[in-house]
Scaffold this active site. Structure first.
Site, PDB file in Angstrom:
ATOM      1  N   ARG A 118      -1.025   7.560  11.257  1.00 17.78           N
ATOM      2  CA  ARG A 118      -0.046   6.649  11.854  1.00 17.78           C
ATOM      3  C   ARG A 118       1.028   7.445  12.613  1.00 17.78           C
ATOM      4  O   ARG A 118       0.927   7.637  13.821  1.00 17.78           O
ATOM      5  CB  ARG A 118       0.597   5.767  10.775  1.00 17.78           C
ATOM      6  CG  ARG A 118      -0.388   4.895  10.002  1.00 17.78           C
ATOM      7  CD  ARG A 118      -0.941   3.745  10.820  1.00 17.78           C
ATOM      8  NE  ARG A 118      -1.777   2.858  10.042  1.00 17.78           N
ATOM      9  CZ  ARG A 118      -1.354   1.853   9.298  1.00 17.78           C
ATOM     10  NH1 ARG A 118      -0.058   1.598   9.215  1.00 17.78           N
ATOM     11  NH2 ARG A 118      -2.209   1.094   8.631  1.00 17.78           N
ATOM     12  N   HIS A 162      -0.692   6.635   4.843  1.00 18.10           N
ATOM     13  CA  HIS A 162       0.738   6.913   4.905  1.00 18.10           C
ATOM     14  C   HIS A 162       1.095   7.934   3.834  1.00 18.10           C
ATOM     15  O   HIS A 162       0.480   7.955   2.758  1.00 18.10           O
ATOM     16  CB  HIS A 162       1.555   5.646   4.619  1.00 18.10           C
ATOM     17  CG  HIS A 162       1.870   4.816   5.810  1.00 18.10           C
ATOM     18  ND1 HIS A 162       2.172   3.469   5.717  1.00 18.10           N
ATOM     19  CD2 HIS A 162       1.963   5.116   7.133  1.00 18.10           C
ATOM     20  CE1 HIS A 162       2.435   2.977   6.906  1.00 18.10           C
ATOM     21  NE2 HIS A 162       2.298   3.958   7.790  1.00 18.10           N
ATOM     22  N   CYS A 211       5.746   0.531  -0.716  1.00 16.96           N
ATOM     23  CA  CYS A 211       5.582  -0.133   0.582  1.00 16.96           C
ATOM     24  C   CYS A 211       6.509  -1.334   0.709  1.00 16.96           C
ATOM     25  O   CYS A 211       6.980  -1.647   1.810  1.00 16.96           O
ATOM     26  CB  CYS A 211       4.138  -0.589   0.771  1.00 16.96           C
ATOM     27  SG  CYS A 211       2.962   0.757   1.036  1.00 16.96           S
TER      28      CYS A 211
END
Length: 274
Positions: free
Chosen positions: A140, A169, A267
Site C-alpha cells: 500500500r 499493512h 485497524c
C-alpha cells in the site's frame, strides 16, 4: 518474570460500523460473496469501545458515511504525532473518498492536515515508537510517502518491506508495546518482512515479543497497547501468553467479523497523540 508496566491514557478516534460490509476485494481476506453479520459487527465494535473506556482511555468518533464500508477502519485515515496530522491518500480508489470526511473531522477539532502527494495509508503503515517512525511498504504505502513523513515530522523514519500479502499493512504484522522514551518495544511476526527488514527489527528490538504465523493470521499483531494492557484478538493465545510472561495484561476483544475485510482492533483505532 517480574516487570513493572505503567499504562498511559490514550485518545482514540473511531468510526461506527453502521455501513460496514465487504463489497469489493482489495486484500486477500476480502471476499464479497461472504456475508457480514451487521448486528454482530456492531456488537463487537461496541465491546471494543467499552473496553477502551473501562481502562481509562478517551474515545471520540467520526460520523460514518453511507457507501464507504471501510470507513470503520479509522487507523488508515491519518498519522498523528505531536498534534500534527499527516493525512492519507489511499491506494484503492474505493477508499479515497474516506479521506475528506476524516480531514473534516480533524479540521473541526482544530488541527491542520497535511495532504501527502504519495500513496499513504495512515497508521496502517506508519507506526510511532516514541523515538522514530516505523514505516511499512510493499503493498500500500509507498517509500516516497516515508520521505514525506520524515520531512513533515522531523523524526527519523525507518522503512520496512512487507512481503506477505496477508499482512498488507504494517499494523497487521507489528505493534508497539511501549512507546515510553528509552523504553520502547514491539511485538511482530518476522516472516511478514523481507530479510533485510527482519534484520533491522532484530537489531533495533533485541527483546521484542515474536509471534508465529497462527497468531498473526488470527490478527494478534493488529493489537493496541497502552503500555500495560494489550487489547488483542482472543484467538492469538500463544502471543497473549508471551505478553503475559513479559508483564503485559492481555485484554481479549473479539473483532472477528471485521477479519472478513482484513481488519481488527488496531485497524478500527486511530490514536491522536498531542
Amino acid at each position: 518474570m517480574s516487570h513493572s508496566r505503567v499504562p498511559r491514557r490514550r485518545r482514540f478516534l473511531v468510526c461506527e460500523p453502521r455501513h460496514f460490509a465487504v463489497q469489493y476485494a482489495i486484500n486477500p481476506w476480502m471476499h464479497p460473496d461472504v456475508r457480514v453479520d451487521a448486528d454482530l459487527a456492531q456488537e463487537q465494535w461496541q465491546k471494543l469501545i467499552a473496553a477502551y473506556r473501562a481502562h481509562g482511555h478517551t474515545v471520540e468518533a467520526v460520523e460514518p458515511v453511507a457507501g464507504l464500508p471501510d470507513m470503520v477502519f479509522a487507523a488508515n485515515s491519518a498519522f498523528v504525532v505531536g498534534g500534527r496530522v499527516f493525512g492519507s491518500l489511499f491506494h484503492a480508489p474505493q477508499r479515497r473518498p474516506e479521506t475528506a470526511h476524516y480531514e473534516t473531522w480533524f479540521k473541526a477539532a482544530g488541527y491542520e492536515v497535511f495532504r501527502p502527494e504519495s500513496v499513504c495509508e495512515g497508521e496502517g503503515d506508519l507506526v510511532w515508537t516514541g523515538r522514530y517512525v516505523l514505516a511499512g511498504t510493499g503493498f500500500r504505502t509507498t517509500r516516497q510517502a516515508h520521505h514525506e513523513a520524515q520531512e513533515f515530522f522531523g523524526h527519523p523514519v525507518i522503512s520496512l518491506t512487507l512481503v506477505d500479502p496477508y499482512f498488507y499493512h504494517l499494523d497487521t504484522a507489528l505493534f508497539v508495546l511501549d512507546d515510553s522514551a528509552g523504553g520502547d518495544n514491539i511485538a511482530y511476526y518476522p516472516e511478514a518482512f523481507s530479510p533485510g527488514s527482519r534484520e533491522v527489527l532484530r537489531r533495533l528490538y533485541p527483546d521484542a515479543v515474536l509471534a508465529g504465523r497462527d497468531d498473526a493470521m488470527a490478527f494478534g499483531l493488529n493489537s493496541v497497547s497502552d503500555g500495560h494492557h494489550v487489547f488483542i484478538a482472543p484467538r492469538a493465545e500463544a502471543l497473549a501468553a508471551r505478553l503475559d510472561d513479559h508483564g503485559y495484561v492481555p485484554v481479549p476483544v473479539d473483532l472477528s467479523e471485521f477479519h472478513k475485510a482484513g481488519g481488527g482492533i488496531k485497524c478500527c483505532t486511530q490514536e491522536i497523540r498531542s
